[in-house]
Structures are given as C-alpha cells and as structure tokens.
Scaffold this motif. Structure first.
Motif, PDB file in Angstrom:
ATOM      1  N   GLY A 271      33.254 -34.279 -24.662  1.00 11.21           N
ATOM      2  CA  GLY A 271      32.833 -34.683 -25.929  1.00 11.21           C
ATOM      3  C   GLY A 271      33.486 -35.958 -26.580  1.00 11.21           C
ATOM      4  N   ASN A 275      33.172 -33.276 -31.811  1.00  9.13           N
ATOM      5  CA  ASN A 275      32.431 -32.056 -31.156  1.00  9.13           C
ATOM      6  C   ASN A 275      33.372 -31.990 -29.978  1.00  9.13           C
ATOM      7  OD1 ASN A 275      31.856 -33.949 -29.078  1.00  9.13           O
ATOM      8  ND2 ASN A 275      29.301 -33.851 -29.572  1.00  9.13           N
ATOM      9  N   ARG A 278      35.341 -27.695 -29.207  1.00  8.40           N
ATOM     10  CA  ARG A 278      34.084 -26.728 -29.201  1.00  8.40           C
ATOM     11  C   ARG A 278      34.459 -25.708 -29.974  1.00  8.40           C
ATOM     12  NH1 ARG A 278      30.010 -28.062 -25.214  1.00  8.40           N
ATOM     13  NH2 ARG A 278      30.310 -30.166 -24.859  1.00  8.40           N
ATOM     14  N   ASP A 279      33.301 -25.274 -30.759  1.00  6.16           N
ATOM     15  CA  ASP A 279      33.301 -24.066 -31.944  1.00  6.16           C
ATOM     16  C   ASP A 279      32.762 -22.746 -30.927  1.00  6.16           C
ATOM     17  OD1 ASP A 279      30.512 -23.930 -31.600  1.00  6.16           O
ATOM     18  OD2 ASP A 279      30.250 -24.547 -33.667  1.00  6.16           O
ATOM     19  N   THR A 282      30.437 -21.970 -28.246  1.00  5.14           N
ATOM     20  CA  THR A 282      30.635 -22.286 -26.629  1.00  5.14           C
ATOM     21  C   THR A 282      31.233 -21.046 -26.134  1.00  5.14           C
ATOM     22  OG1 THR A 282      30.928 -24.636 -27.223  1.00  5.14           O
ATOM     23  CG2 THR A 282      32.030 -23.741 -25.195  1.00  5.14           C
ATOM     24  N   GLU A 565      33.945 -30.927 -37.780  1.00  6.27           N
ATOM     25  CA  GLU A 565      33.657 -30.509 -35.985  1.00  6.27           C
ATOM     26  C   GLU A 565      32.656 -29.491 -36.104  1.00  6.27           C
ATOM     27  OE1 GLU A 565      37.789 -31.694 -33.934  1.00  6.27           O
ATOM     28  OE2 GLU A 565      37.513 -30.125 -35.325  1.00  6.27           O
ATOM     29  N   GLN A 569      28.721 -29.966 -34.875  1.00  6.23           N
ATOM     30  CA  GLN A 569      28.269 -28.919 -33.843  1.00  6.23           C
ATOM     31  C   GLN A 569      27.017 -28.176 -34.314  1.00  6.23           C
ATOM     32  OE1 GLN A 569      31.331 -27.351 -30.999  1.00  6.23           O
ATOM     33  NE2 GLN A 569      32.685 -28.538 -32.409  1.00  6.23           N
ATOM     34  N   GLN A 572      24.015 -30.200 -34.459  1.00  8.07           N
ATOM     35  CA  GLN A 572      23.423 -30.442 -32.972  1.00  8.07           C
ATOM     36  C   GLN A 572      22.689 -29.186 -32.559  1.00  8.07           C
ATOM     37  OE1 GLN A 572      27.195 -31.333 -30.944  1.00  8.07           O
ATOM     38  NE2 GLN A 572      26.787 -33.405 -31.108  1.00  8.07           N
ATOM     39  N   ARG A 573      22.870 -28.035 -32.831  1.00 11.14           N
ATOM     40  CA  ARG A 573      22.289 -26.615 -32.636  1.00 11.14           C
ATOM     41  C   ARG A 573      21.051 -26.550 -33.220  1.00 11.14           C
ATOM     42  NH1 ARG A 573      27.082 -24.114 -33.420  1.00 11.14           N
ATOM     43  NH2 ARG A 573      26.517 -23.272 -35.368  1.00 11.14           N
TER      44      ARG A 573
END
Length: 672
Positions: A271, A275, A278-279, A282, A565, A569, A572-573
C-alpha cells in the motif's frame, strides 16, 4: 548484543507441536528470540521532534509483550519531512539523542532488538501543514496532494543521502541496534524506485539500475557510518498505476539492489498512504498468497507484514518461506500478543478490529478503540467518567449486576470477573453486542464481531453469569450491592410523510437481504455526519443486489466523517458500483416509488425514484427505569448516557469496574 526471552509462563502452553514463530532467528550478529516483529509505527508522544516520557513508556510496555524485534516508526531524516505539529521524531538532530536513548533502552531492557525506521516523505505531506516545500524524484503530483513537488537536484540528492547517514549515526549511537530504511508506501525512496514517479533522465532515473541508485547510495553511506549493525529495507507492493511498484517490479529491483549494496533483511508490506493500513474489509493478510514467490526470488532474510492477526496466518507465512512476520495494530490492541500467541493462548488476545479509528488519529497521540489501557501521556487508562446515578446509603447485597451486554457492559463485567468479583450480566437480546453486533453484521465490518466474541469468551472463563433474552426485575437487581447500567442506545424513527415507509439503518443493516429486491433502487438518507450507519446501509444494499443505491445527505459529501484511510479504502471498494451521491439535500416526502428532495442551499425541489428508503436516524439513549434501593450504588456507562463510539463504551466499562473494585476494596490481586 543479542537478547533472549522466554514466553510468559502465565499463559496456557497447550500445543500440538512447537510453533515456527517460537524459533529464534539471527540478523547480522543479533539473535532474535522468536519470529514476531513489531513493525514500524509511532505514538506521536513527541514534542518538538523529541520523544517524551509517554513514548518511552509505550515502547517499554510493548517490548515486555514478547516481540523479538521492535522497529520504531515516525522518524524523519530531514527538515522538509517535518510537519508543523512536530510529532514526528527528527532523527537528524543530535540534541535529541538523550530522548532517543531512553526510547532504545525501553525496548532493549525488555529483551527485544531495537531498530529505528528512517524515512524521507518526499512528495507526501501526510495531509499536514509544513514549513517546507515537498520534493521528489520528478514533478509528478501525488493523488493525495494538491500540487506537484519540486524535483531534487543532484546536489540536493547528495544532501538527502547525508541526512540518512547522520540520522542513522544518531539513532545507533543512542543505543538502537540498527536501522530500517523506508523505501515503501510511496515515500521518497519509493518515489525514486517507481517508474510512475521517477521521470528523471540522469543517473538516478530511467533503467532499473538507475532507479535503485539513490537507495543504494543511502545503504552504502549508512553502512560506512554504522558498520556491521543491521540495515533493513522496507518496500511495499503497491499494485496500482499511480505507484508503479507491483510485485513484479519489486522482484526485478530488489535482487539488483542486493547485488549493489549489502543489507540484512527485506521487509515487504503493501500500500501507499491512505490505504497501507488496511481496514476491516481485509480478512486475510494481503501478502500471504505470494510469500513463496518472494522467498524464491530473494536471497536475503524476509519479513512480511500487514494484517497478520492470527496464529494460523503467521504460521502459514513462516512455512511458506518468510523468516519473520511483522505486526503493529495487533500490538496496539494487546501488547502481550507475542507472548499469548507463542504460549498457545491466542483466544485470550484482545483483538484488533481493523477499525482504524483511534490508532490513526494522533489527537494528540495514538490510542486504541478496544484497549482502554493505552492512554494519553500521564495516564494509565483512557479518560472516562461513568455517570453516578445513585450512591448507596447503607451496605447490603453482594456482587455486581450489569444491565446490558454491549461493549460497555461486557468490558465492565469482564474486568470485575477477572478480579474475582461475582457478576451477573442481563440483556434483553438473545446475543451479546448491542448496536456493535448490528454494525458487525454489515458487509466488510466483521471486525466488531471479532471483539464481541473475545469479550464473551473471556467473560465465560471468569465464571460470571450471562443471562440473555431477559430484562432484570427489580428484585433480581436488589440482590446486588452495585448495579451498572449499560443498556445502550436505539435509533429514533424518522418522520417523513408519504407512501415509502422509512426503514431505520439499524433494521436495514440487520435485514438487508429480506428488505432488498434485485430490481430495487434503495435510497439512503444519511444524517449528514458521514459515519458508518449510512455507509454500511449503502454497502448492505449493494451486497444484497440492489439495482441502484442513492445516498442523500444534508452534509457536504460522502463518508465525510471517516478517516482518510477508511474513506480511501471504502471508495476503492465502491469503484464502479451503481451508487449515486446527492449532497446538501434532504428528503421531505414520498409518493409510491418516488422521493421528494429539498436542496438545503436553495430550497429547490427535485425527485428520485426509490423503492426503499433507509434513514440513518439520531441515536438516543435507551430508557431504563430501575430505581436504586438504599443499599445500591448505580452507575451508567456507554451509549445509555450519551450515544458515542465503541472506544467510549470500552473505556467507561473499564472505569466503572475500577470504581466498583475500589469501593469493594478489591486489590489488583483480587483480594479484599
């Protein structure tokens, strides 16, 4: 000097076979006591670039938890990488050596090897104000910054190399065993490695051998300064077009670098900024599937990191060829993570949820949502004040009754039970967790369930009674000397007239599959604060197969309440999802399959088609009308006082338990 330590003998050692993670390992001339490494992170307990006492205490506590090597982060090598708040450690300054020495001694005194990660941020500002202009290999703007950086001249590059050398000298002379050079996460050394950001035509750009030149020169300069002390290099598999450093690039560049300059281990993570931590979405460490490929291509000790939280994943990485496994947030949530894993007591680990809330805010220092023992400087617990509703006027009753099995009530009961106090927990629901359980049922949010499972299992181990599916009667509560009310909150019903009945976000998240048809358009009216209830309703509708989702918010934008962050993410999803966002707008009425909207700036009416309307309503304390007897002390904690975050619930649960323990005269050993 190498240090060795044994796993904490206070934990269970039931094991079918020795863990690979328990085996010692050597880097340079240092013996690591096991394979678990605390990878770079920082507390921000730093004043004017120098670590404070609270920072030292944090690293000492972490070192006692059993990690074999501790790598401190947030350590910059040049003025242009500082921020105005100056909570990054400024390693190039010799006057902070005493503070660095205290940090190093805190780690080494606990038996761990101490390394300092050194970084130059380059074009990245961390989103913070700075007195200096950002610099980089070329004038390619970061997607996270409003302006392009200034390209470094050849003379300025030589100065950067010297800044790394001086900083390495300072930290090693202060007692650190060695250094790690950050060439990942899109920071300066990575910017030179990358095809996307290195647009130079001189000896530092173009071919792979030229793109590694700066990092090679830094390694050589540091090696000449600190001799055989270990030097690690951290890189990240960044995978998208803006980074230009996918795994194929790294597998091409790193063998070239190792041939050019000797370093002692490679730390591979993932990353870029916003990002790389990770949240909850993940579930498996991102690098786990490619460890064997990394191992086969690299003739250097391999450390892999990012989202390793379970013994199974750690062991899988080691059996696939990794030499070491790095963790950070798992240690923030539970600094005894290494001891517990190595002793076969993983179920007793207080789990990181991946929520990325308190540990990533630095307001003013890093905290942890689920760990109330991580506190601001000068405190031993996170600040919290349970609401005292009644004070006993006479002694009577035994033990403690906790009303509510959400995070607040369970934390209170667990703390009391571990100290030998008789506890009974009541909850009207059939499961523990309260609103956190609903939140954890949303797509990509199962980290909350991991924490709730931990609380329930640990409470069971104390012998406390957990009575679910029932509300306590007054007579049942009267048998206890202390009552702790933790009944949580409930979402207020929306009052929007029309033919499309509003559904609360709580109900929708819990029943999205039943409430969504694949031909439906689901409208979600956010409360304007851009927090998870509205966002999770959006993701739940999409996961249930809604044809389209429309997010309507009186706020200025989508997911505006999330950290950078988490928001990065999330977006991105949601890329290419059938989602439309309408800001600065609310819903005022509905007819069949149509909502009437009102713009908040111009009062203009508009319309959207919708089959279902989900409303993220105000959360209000749940009423509880127990009247204390004269012999009872009653406290209220968590959302039943004021609805807030899980961190407040956990902290108030712990604080209420400590207050009860003090009144009962129970010491830390559990004896009165």
């Amino acid at each position: 000097m190498a240090h060795a330590a044994q796993p904490n003998s206070g934990h269970s050692t039931a094991m079918s076979a020795p863990l690979a993670a328990a085996r010692p390992f050597e880097i340079a001339d240092l013996r690591l006591r096991n394979r678990l490494v605390a990878v770079a992170h920082a507390t921000a307990a730093v004043l004017d670039g120098a670590p404070m006492t609270a920072d030292t205490e944090y690293w000492q506590r972490l070192g006692r938890g059993g990690a074999s090597m501790v790598i401190t982060g947030g350590t910059v090598v040049a003025p242009e990488s500082t921020i105005r708040q100056r909570y990054l450690t400024e390693a190039w300054r010799p006057e902070i050596r005493d503070a660095l020495r205290e940090r190093a001694e805190a780690i080494t005194s606990a038996g761990a090897v101490a390394l300092a990660q050194l970084v130059h941020l380059g074009r990245e500002t961390l989103g913070a104000a700075s007195h200096y202009a950002p610099v980089s290999a070329g004038s390619v703007r970061s997607p996270r910054e409003p302006t392009a950086p200034s390209p470094l001249t050849a003379g300025e590059i030589r100065r950067v190399v010297d800044c790394f050398r001086i900083s390495a000298s300072n930290v090693v002379s202060a007692g650190f065993h060695g250094v790690e050079l950050s060439a990942g996460h899109g920071y300066l050394l990575a910017q030179f490695l990358s095809r996307a950001t290195n647009t130079r035509a001189d000896e530092y750009g173009g071919s792979p051998d030229r793109r590694i030149a700066l990092l090679s020169q830094v390694i050589d300069a540091v090696r000449a300064e600190i001799g055989p002390a270990p030097i690690g290099v951290r890189v990240s598999v960044e995978g998208d077009a803006e980074s230009g450093l996918g795994i194929d690039d790294l597998l091409d560049l790193m063998p070239r670098l190792l041939s050019a300059s000797r370093f002692d281990y490679l730390n591979v993570t993932t990353g870029v900024r916003n990002n790389y931590v990770r949240d909850m979405a993940t579930h498996t460490p991102p690098l786990l599937a490619c460890v064997d490929r990394l191992r086969s291509a690299l003739a250097v000790p391999l450390l892999v990191s990012q989202s390793f939280r379970t013994t199974a994943d750690i062991e899988s990485a080691l059996h696939s060829g990794a030499d070491l496994v790095g963790v950070a947030r798992a240690l923030i949530a539970d600094p005894d993570f290494p001891h517990k894993v190595l002793a076969g007591a993983e179920r007793s680990v207080r789990p990181c949820t991946g929520c990325n809330e308190d540990c990533r805010t630095f307001e003013p220092t890093a905290l942890c949502t689920v760990n109330p023992e991580l506190a601001p400087p000068g405190l031993t617990l996170r600040p919290a004040t349970p609401h005292l509703r009644a004070r006993a006027r006479a002694s009577g009753g035994t033990g403690v009754a906790v009303v509510g099995a959400g995070p607040a009530g369970m934390e209170c009961a667990l703390t009391l039970g571990r100290r030998g106090v008789p506890v009974v927990v009541f909850d009207h629901a059939d499961e523990v967790g309260g609103q956190a359980r609903i939140a954890g049922s949303a797509p990509w949010r199962s980290g909350w369930q991991r924490f709730l499972d931990y609380q329930r299992e640990q409470l069971h181990d104390t012998g406390a009674r957990l009575l679910l599916g029932r509300s306590p009667t007054a007579s049942a509560l009267a048998a206890h000397s202390h009552v702790v009310v933790a009944t949580g909150a409930e979402e207020a019903a929306a009052d929007i007239p029309g033919e499309v009945p509003p559904v609360s976000s709580t109900e929708f998240i819990a029943r999205a599959e039943q409430l969504t048809k694949r031909a439906d358009t689901v409208a979600v009216l956010d409360d304007g604060f851009g927090w998870w209830p509205g966002i999770s309703a959006v993701e739940a509708a999409l996961a249930a197969g809604a044809r389209e989702v429309v997010l309507i918010t009186p706020g200025p934008g989508f997911a505006s309440g999330l950290s950078l962050e988490n928001r990065t993410q999330l977006l991105q999803r949601l890329e290419r999802a059938p989602l439309r966002v309408i800001p600065l707008t609310t819903v005022v009425a509905s007819t069949k399959h149509r909502l009437t909207l009102k713009g908040l700036l111009d009062d203009r009416r508009s319309y959207v088609e919708a089959d279902t309307l989900v409303v993220a309503g105000e959360r209000r304390p749940r009423e509880f009308d127990h009247i204390a007897a004269q012999h009872q002390t009653v406290r209220a904690i968590g959302d039943c006082v004021v609805p807030r975050r899980v961190s407040h619930a956990v902290a108030e649960g712990r604080a209420a338990a400590e207050a009860v323990l003090a009144e009962l005269g129970v010491t830390a050993s559990g004896r009165s």
